[in-house]
Motif scaffolding. Structure first.
Motif, short mmCIF file in Angstrom:
data_model
loop_
_atom_site.label_atom_id
_atom_site.label_comp_id
_atom_site.label_asym_id
_atom_site.label_seq_id
_atom_site.Cartn_x
_atom_site.Cartn_y
_atom_site.Cartn_z
N PHE A 183 -26.88 -23.48 -14.86
CA PHE A 183 -26.17 -23.74 -16.12
C PHE A 183 -24.80 -23.07 -16.05
O PHE A 183 -24.68 -21.93 -15.66
CB PHE A 183 -26.96 -23.22 -17.33
N ALA A 184 -23.80 -23.83 -16.34
CA ALA A 184 -22.43 -23.31 -16.38
C ALA A 184 -21.53 -24.36 -17.02
O ALA A 184 -21.72 -25.55 -16.83
CB ALA A 184 -21.93 -22.99 -14.97
N LEU A 185 -20.59 -23.88 -17.79
CA LEU A 185 -19.58 -24.77 -18.35
C LEU A 185 -18.58 -25.06 -17.23
O LEU A 185 -18.05 -24.12 -16.63
CB LEU A 185 -18.88 -24.13 -19.54
N ARG A 186 -18.32 -26.30 -16.93
CA ARG A 186 -17.39 -26.66 -15.84
C ARG A 186 -15.99 -26.77 -16.43
O ARG A 186 -15.45 -27.86 -16.60
CB ARG A 186 -17.80 -27.95 -15.16
N LEU A 187 -15.38 -25.63 -16.74
CA LEU A 187 -14.06 -25.61 -17.35
C LEU A 187 -12.96 -25.77 -16.31
O LEU A 187 -11.91 -26.34 -16.60
CB LEU A 187 -13.86 -24.31 -18.13
N ILE A 188 -13.17 -25.23 -15.12
CA ILE A 188 -12.18 -25.33 -14.04
C ILE A 188 -12.66 -26.41 -13.10
O ILE A 188 -13.72 -26.32 -12.52
CB ILE A 188 -12.01 -23.99 -13.31
#
Length: 189
Positions: A183-188
């Motif tokens: 789980f991780a926000l793919r902001l980059i």
């Protein structure tokens, strides 16, 4: 007036004029240079040359110094793998090590770029989780008995996620693979 041919006086004042400095015969090196007493060192092995600048040694004939790698030179495959795994391992501390590694080395190796972004995205997600936890802990603190227990469970879960997943990622990348956090926000991108 002083005589230019006179022998210099001993500055310590003890017993007569100062002897001239020792100058070894050509090809001979004093024993304090690591050679046997009175042993000679062939000039091709870089024997110290008297009269040369301090600390200077002459290189062997045919020696050509190798230039250092340019600061922005591409990583070798092993260096790329090393820095990619360090981007994950650094996440155990905070988002700062993956950020520095990604910013400095993203253009030097494709694996470092990919894994650095992955680690940095995960660490940004964890940082957001810490901020959310801080707000939620205040609210949970208002609930007697159950609130502090829930806050403790949340803090332990975030700590575990911040330590365990980056170590797993670093080990997988160091083993030659890639790692995608569950789980991780793919902001980059």
């Amino acid at each position: 007036m002083s005589d230019p041919n006179a022998t210099p006086e001993n500055p310590s004042g003890a017993g007569g004029p100062t002897p001239p400095p020792y100058t070894p015969p050509a090809g001979q090196v004093p024993p304090d240079f690591g050679t046997p007493a009175g042993g000679s060192v062939p000039p091709q092995y870089g024997a110290p040359q008297y009269g040369a600048p301090t600390g200077g040694q002459t290189p062997p004939p045919g020696y050509t110094p190798q230039p250092a790698a340019a600061p922005g030179a591409p990583f070798s495959q092993s260096d790329d793998k090393l820095w990619a795994s360090l981007a994950h391992f650094g996440g155990v501390l905070s988002f700062v090590p993956p950020l520095i590694i990604w910013l400095v080395a993203k253009d030097r190796g494709p694996l470092t770029n990919q894994e650095g972004k992955e680690s940095l995205n995960y660490q940004i997600t964890i940082a957001i989780a810490w901020v959310a936890y801080s707000i939620l802990a205040i609210i949970l603190g208002l609930i007697p008995i159950v609130g502090p227990i829930l806050a403790l469970i949340l803090v332990l879960a975030i700590w575990a996620a911040q330590i365990v997943f980056p170590i797993i990622g670093g080990v997988k990348v160091n083993g030659g693979g890639t790692y995608r956090y569950p789980f991780a926000l793919r902001l980059i991108k």
